[in-house]
Design an enzyme around this catalytic site. Structure first.
Site, PDB file in Angstrom:
ATOM      1  N   ASP A 147       0.890  -1.168   0.000  1.00 30.41           N
ATOM      2  CA  ASP A 147       0.000   0.000   0.000  1.00 30.41           C
ATOM      3  C   ASP A 147       0.922   1.210   0.000  1.00 30.41           C
ATOM      4  O   ASP A 147       1.651   1.449   0.959  1.00 30.41           O
ATOM      5  CB  ASP A 147      -0.865  -0.036   1.261  1.00 30.41           C
ATOM      6  N   TYR A 150       1.694   0.021  14.928  1.00 35.17           N
ATOM      7  CA  TYR A 150       0.734  -0.011  13.825  1.00 35.17           C
ATOM      8  C   TYR A 150       1.215   0.827  12.642  1.00 35.17           C
ATOM      9  O   TYR A 150       1.501   1.993  12.785  1.00 35.17           O
ATOM     10  CB  TYR A 150      -0.624   0.532  14.263  1.00 35.17           C
ATOM     11  N   LYS A 172      -1.804  -2.792   7.345  1.00 30.87           N
ATOM     12  CA  LYS A 172      -2.514  -3.983   7.728  1.00 30.87           C
ATOM     13  C   LYS A 172      -2.177  -5.260   7.000  1.00 30.87           C
ATOM     14  O   LYS A 172      -2.910  -6.220   7.106  1.00 30.87           O
ATOM     15  CB  LYS A 172      -3.986  -3.707   7.638  1.00 30.87           C
ATOM     16  N   ASP A 173      -1.073  -5.334   6.337  1.00 34.38           N
ATOM     17  CA  ASP A 173      -0.625  -6.627   5.793  1.00 34.38           C
ATOM     18  C   ASP A 173      -1.671  -7.275   4.890  1.00 34.38           C
ATOM     19  O   ASP A 173      -1.890  -8.474   4.977  1.00 34.38           O
ATOM     20  CB  ASP A 173      -0.333  -7.630   6.920  1.00 34.38           C
ATOM     21  N   TYR A 231      -5.041   0.088  16.827  1.00 29.25           N
ATOM     22  CA  TYR A 231      -4.783   1.164  17.762  1.00 29.25           C
ATOM     23  C   TYR A 231      -5.972   1.381  18.681  1.00 29.25           C
ATOM     24  O   TYR A 231      -7.063   0.901  18.419  1.00 29.25           O
ATOM     25  CB  TYR A 231      -4.347   2.464  17.103  1.00 29.25           C
TER      26      TYR A 231
HETATM   27  P1  13P Z   1      -5.280  -0.336   4.699  1.00 27.41           P
HETATM   28  O1  13P Z   1      -4.457  -1.287   5.552  1.00 27.41           O
HETATM   29  O2  13P Z   1      -5.897  -1.035   3.544  1.00 27.41           O
HETATM   30  O3  13P Z   1      -4.468   0.848   4.334  1.00 27.41           O
HETATM   31  O4  13P Z   1      -6.523   0.135   5.572  1.00 27.41           O
HETATM   32  C1  13P Z   1      -6.332   0.974   6.633  1.00 27.41           C
HETATM   33  C2  13P Z   1      -7.578   1.091   7.448  1.00 27.41           C
HETATM   34  O5  13P Z   1      -7.550   0.719   8.591  1.00 27.41           O
HETATM   35  C3  13P Z   1      -8.790   1.644   6.838  1.00 27.41           C
HETATM   36  O6  13P Z   1      -9.841   1.792   7.756  1.00 27.41           O
HETATM   37 MG    MG Z   2      -4.145   2.212   3.092  1.00 28.12          MG
HETATM   38 MG    MG Z   3      -5.007  -2.006   1.960  1.00 32.01          MG
END
Ligand code: 13P
Ligand code: MG
Ligand code: MG
Ligand code: 13P
Length: 383
Positions: free
Chosen positions: A10, A227, A230-231, A346
């Site tokens: 990302d 954090y 989100k992998d 978080y």
């Molecule tokens: P991503 O990990 O896809 O960037 O999403 C972040 C998120 O928590 C959106 O609510």
């Molecule tokens: Mg994102």
């Molecule tokens: Mg993402």
């Protein structure tokens, strides 16, 4: 031998965390094309799911090759420059370090790679998830390679009847174990039913020893210690002949199982199978979703992609996912929609506990010291 490398990151969302801006894909394509012209890559396809850019590459250089990983890193960096110039959201989010050092593993991006002897016909499916985490593949991988109610071939095809070997990683302890289905099916389930800790890294044919599937198991928070994203995971699955048929590989996604990773990486939601056109997240930054791209590999060339979930056969799964999303959303800030304390990406709880420490009392009315109150806090990896 041909290697299929899927590397994702990302590097900035458009808008918010919902999608990928086309200029990022273009910047990544330019670097991939350079790699192909220089002979590093045989072929490539630049894809996306939600706000993640997925580089699908073929070459003859084996897994973890510094040139191939370097090329992916360069593509993400060039695209990050574009993301920064457009002020996209979280530009460069998954690139945790400034300088590339030979292998993207541990540097932020997710990686799934397999090196194979290309068969007479080599159908593969690349799965790309968003708003979820690597454990999301545990359930579908089990269904594909061990569940006879999903995969008819396990029962009726001589080439699949010996079953499959699962490589399961303990991602907290960096350990792995190989277990065989069907004999050790209950042991396998005892591990993979806890997807936050145990991930299926790979699956192998027991008849031939060949690799059948591989997934990304990178955990950014374990890498960075806090954090940072989100992998969102990827996986590669080989199909047909000594492996499950394409339809058996897609079948588990008719059930939108619950996965962690929705809204702020801190909620459970159903994983919805979608087409590329529907890959952008929306509702509550989700729901979590998965895109499946099919390819035939021909002398290392990627013949495709075919957008496998762009099909009315998955309409009911999408409808069910929307119903489950409604149901889960109505829990608001309550578990099990919101993740348990240790798994949230978080939280404000440490601050709240600190602020209210002087009001925290024993049940007999004695006020606890701040130290006591803080000691009572759950352990969390948060800034
Ligand atoms: P991503 O990990 O896809 O960037 O999403 C972040 C998120 O928590 C959106 O609510
Ligand atoms: Mg994102
Ligand atoms: Mg993402
Ligand atoms: P293969 O045995 O050629 O993989 O075909 C299986 C099949 O018929 C798919 O439904």
């Amino acid at each position: 031998m041909v290697t299929i490398s899927v590397i994702k990151a990302d590097i900035g969302g458009w808008v918010g965390h919902s999608g990928v801006h086309p200029d990022l894909l273009e910047a990544a394509r330019e670097v991939m094309e350079k790699g192909r012209k220089q002979g590093v890559l045989l072929d490539y396809h630049v894809a996306y799911c939600g706000d993640d850019v997925n580089l699908i590459m073929t070459h003859t250089r084996g897994n973890e090759d510094p040139e191939v990983h370097g090329l992916a890193w360069e593509a993400f960096q060039k695209a990050t420059e574009v993301a920064k110039s457009l002020k996209l959201y979280g530009a460069g989010q998954d690139l945790l370090v400034d300088a590339f050092s030979g292998n993207v593993r541990g540097m932020g991006p997710g990686v799934a790679e397999m090196t194979i002897e290309e068969r007479k016909s080599e159908p593969i499916i690349v799965f790309m998830g968003d708003k979820t985490s690597p454990g999301a593949w545990n359930l579908p991988l089990f269904r594909i390679f061990a569940d006879p109610f999903n995969t008819a071939g396990l029962v009726i095809a001589p080439s699949l009847h010996k079953g499959f070997r699962f490589e399961i990683h303990d991602i907290q302890e960096s350990k792995r174990i190989f277990l065989d289905a069907p004999e050790e099916m209950y042991d396998i389930l005892a591990f993979i039913g806890a997807p936050e800790r145990y991930n299926i890294k790979a699956v192998y044919s027991r008849a031939t020893g060949e690799i059948a599937a591989v997934s990304s198991t990178e955990r950014l928070s374990l890498v960075a210690g806090r954090y940072v994203g989100k992998d969102d995971p990827v996986m590669i699955v080989r199909c047909q002949s000594q492996f499950p048929a394409v339809g058996e590989v897609l079948e588990p996604f008719t059930f939108p199982h619950l996965v962690p990773g929705w809204m702020r990486g801190s909620h459970m939601g159903p994983i919805m199978p979608v087409s590329l056109e529907q890959a952008r997240t929306a509702r509550f930054d989700g729901p979590p979703r998965v895109v499946a791209l099919g390819f035939q590999i021909s002398d290392g060339r990627l013949i495709g992609p075919v957008d496998m979930f762009d099909n009315p056969a998955f309409d009911e799964a999408r409808r069910m996912a929307n119903q489950v999303a409604d149901y889960m959303r109505r829990h608001g800030p309550f578990e099990p929609h919101r993740l348990p304390l240790e798994e949230m990406e978080y939280t404000t709880l440490p601050d709240i506990l600190k602020r209210l420490a002087s009001r925290m009392e024993d049940l007999d009315g004695r006020t606890a010291t701040t130290e006591e109150a803080l000691r009572a806090m759950p352990e969390m990896d948060v800034d």
